[in-house]
Write a protein that holds these residues in place. Structure first.
Motif, short mmCIF file in Angstrom:
data_model
loop_
_atom_site.label_atom_id
_atom_site.label_comp_id
_atom_site.label_asym_id
_atom_site.label_seq_id
_atom_site.Cartn_x
_atom_site.Cartn_y
_atom_site.Cartn_z
N LEU A 145 0.77 -1.33 0.05
CA LEU A 145 0.04 0.07 -0.06
C LEU A 145 0.82 1.30 0.17
O LEU A 145 0.62 2.26 -0.77
CB LEU A 145 -0.76 -0.10 1.17
CG LEU A 145 -1.71 1.17 1.48
CD1 LEU A 145 -2.61 1.30 0.05
CD2 LEU A 145 -2.55 1.29 2.75
N GLN A 146 1.82 1.21 0.82
CA GLN A 146 2.72 2.40 0.89
C GLN A 146 3.58 2.64 -0.11
O GLN A 146 3.78 3.91 -0.86
CB GLN A 146 3.69 2.33 2.07
CG GLN A 146 2.79 2.27 3.46
CD GLN A 146 2.02 3.40 3.60
OE1 GLN A 146 2.18 4.61 3.20
NE2 GLN A 146 0.81 2.98 4.54
N SER A 147 4.19 1.65 -1.06
CA SER A 147 4.79 1.73 -2.02
C SER A 147 3.98 2.11 -3.17
O SER A 147 4.44 3.17 -3.92
CB SER A 147 5.67 0.45 -2.38
OG SER A 147 4.40 -0.62 -3.00
N VAL A 148 2.90 1.74 -3.53
CA VAL A 148 1.95 2.23 -4.54
C VAL A 148 1.54 3.70 -4.27
O VAL A 148 1.31 4.55 -5.35
CB VAL A 148 0.75 1.45 -4.84
CG1 VAL A 148 -0.40 1.61 -3.81
CG2 VAL A 148 0.13 1.59 -6.22
N LEU A 149 1.16 4.10 -3.18
CA LEU A 149 0.76 5.47 -2.84
C LEU A 149 2.11 6.61 -3.02
O LEU A 149 1.76 7.57 -3.77
CB LEU A 149 0.60 5.45 -1.32
CG LEU A 149 -0.69 5.02 -0.81
CD1 LEU A 149 -1.02 5.33 0.56
CD2 LEU A 149 -1.97 5.86 -1.61
N VAL A 150 3.16 5.90 -2.98
CA VAL A 150 4.42 6.81 -3.41
C VAL A 150 4.45 7.10 -4.75
O VAL A 150 4.71 8.23 -5.28
CB VAL A 150 5.89 6.31 -2.73
CG1 VAL A 150 6.97 7.09 -3.44
CG2 VAL A 150 5.89 6.12 -1.39
N VAL A 151 3.92 6.17 -5.69
CA VAL A 151 4.23 6.21 -7.00
C VAL A 151 2.95 7.07 -7.75
O VAL A 151 3.22 7.86 -8.34
CB VAL A 151 4.12 5.04 -7.80
CG1 VAL A 151 4.37 4.88 -9.14
CG2 VAL A 151 5.40 4.15 -7.26
N LEU A 152 1.90 6.80 -6.97
CA LEU A 152 0.48 7.32 -7.34
C LEU A 152 0.35 8.92 -7.19
O LEU A 152 -0.21 9.81 -7.82
CB LEU A 152 -0.68 6.70 -7.00
CG LEU A 152 -0.64 5.21 -7.74
CD1 LEU A 152 -2.02 4.61 -7.21
CD2 LEU A 152 -0.98 5.38 -9.36
#
Length: 389
Positions: A145-152
């Motif tokens: 969850l945290q990794s995809v938030l960083v990208v989006l």
């Protein structure tokens, strides 16, 4: 005349169904009361969590100079969660997953850029790394969850790894809160002990009453009650596991380590005693139904069950002593009371000369030994209190 309905085992009173409006009102009233109770019990934790989240945000903004350190507060809230008495392992697990997820997102975004397909790659890589590092679902969820938030989310003006630094700040604040927040480890243990020993005392007294009144139904209800203690024991063991963890890392609760250890020993041995008590209750039901004992033996056994119930009450009160010296002295008194009850467990005398009565006494012997070990007695010393066979 009361209207009754026929069932396979007899008849029961007919209860008219409530109107839909009354059922809805009752449901909403129960939900309201439960919600108020949960909210009132969570005031302290909510205040600490709110202050810590804002504190992490302020630290990253004022000390590190980051413009919008949202991940500092996010990482703290994710790490702490909102469970009663956060466990250190859970906090560390979630913290590592959250921080790694943000770091992986920063690295891959720096390498691949931003976009939809990059988000797919980041999420896939995060999931694979998370599954490789830890089998826990919480760890995997937080890391991905945290990794995809960083990208989006839009890029940070403070640099590519500023959000990773914000996450570290949030995690450090979460660990600090976990270390320093006081946890009342004794209250949970006391509540669990009361839920364990009160039914146990009641079962012993019910067995005494059943023998005196020659009423097997009372003994049967005692058996049913004793079966219900297993869930209590399982919950108490979970409570003690959490308490051991808290006393291991919390400087505030470290002084209670010996108390939790004593309670843990008592619960382990009392679990075995309750298992034996269930077998004893079944035997008492059979003895009453088949009239296997004479009046004198019945009275002696009933008196013994009352004596055992008194001794278990002493054991329960002893474990409630907060000080180590007072608790050990009280446990010694409980050991003497249980030892006196054990000394009477002579199959030939207490069993009234009946094979079935003697079999009941043989079932009581391991139960009383387990209860004596719950006071901290060695197995050899507990067995030595029993009459020789």
């Amino acid at each position: 005349m009361e209207e009754r309905l026929s069932t396979a085992t007899g008849t029961v009173p007919h209860v008219a169904s409530q109107p839909v409006r009354d059922r809805i009102t009752t449901f909403l009233r129960r939900r309201w009361r439960a919600g108020l109770r949960r909210a009132s019990q969570s005031v302290g934790q909510a205040a600490v969590t709110a202050l810590a989240a804002v504190g992490a945000f302020w630290f990253a903004q004022a000390v590190l100079g980051h413009a919008e350190p949202l991940f500092a507060a996010t990482a703290l809230l994710v790490a702490l969660g909102f469970t009663r008495g956060p466990r250190m392992r859970r906090v560390i697990e979630v913290s590592v997953g959250c921080t790694l997820g943000i770091l992986i997102g920063d690295l891959l975004m720096l390498t691949l850029g931003r976009g939809m397909w990059q988000a797919v790659v980041v999420l896939f890589v995060s999931l694979m790394i998370a599954r490789f590092l830890d089998p826990g679902a919480i760890f995997t969820t937080q890391m991905s969850l945290q990794s995809v938030l960083v990208v989006l989310l839009p890029s940070s003006a403070d640099g590519p790894f500023s959000r990773s630094a914000d996450a570290v700040v949030g995690v450090c604040f979460a660990l600090l809160v976990t270390f320093l927040t006081p946890h009342d480890t004794r209250r949970g243990a006391l509540h669990g002990l009361r839920s364990l020993y009160s039914p146990m005392v009641s079962v012993l007294r019910d067995l005494s009453t059943a023998l005196r009144e020659n009423e097997s139904r009372t003994a049967w209800m005692a058996l049913v009650s004793s079966r219900g203690t297993q869930a209590v024991i399982d919950d108490l063991r979970g409570e003690l596991k959490q308490s051991r963890e808290v006393t291991r890392y919390s400087p505030i609760e470290r002084r209670r380590r010996e108390y939790i250890r004593d309670v843990g020993t008592a619960v382990d041995r009392s679990d075995l005693a309750v298992r034996s008590l269930r077998i004893v209750a079944r035997r008492v039901v059979s003895l009453i139904d088949h009239a296997r004992l004479d009046d004198d033996a019945t009275e002696r056994l009933a008196a013994w069950f009352d004596e055992a119930a008194d001794a278990v009450e002493v054991l329960h009160r002893s474990l409630g002593e907060p000080g180590a010296a007072g608790r050990h002295q009280a446990l010694a008194g409980a050991r003497d009371a249980l030892g006196a009850a054990a000394a009477r467990l002579d199959p030939a005398r207490l069993g009234g000369g009946s094979v079935h009565g003697e079999a009941l006494i043989m079932l009581l012997r391991p139960m009383i030994v387990d209860l004596m070990e719950a006071t901290g007695a060695r197995h050899e010393d507990a067995v030595a209190c029993l009459p020789a066979l």
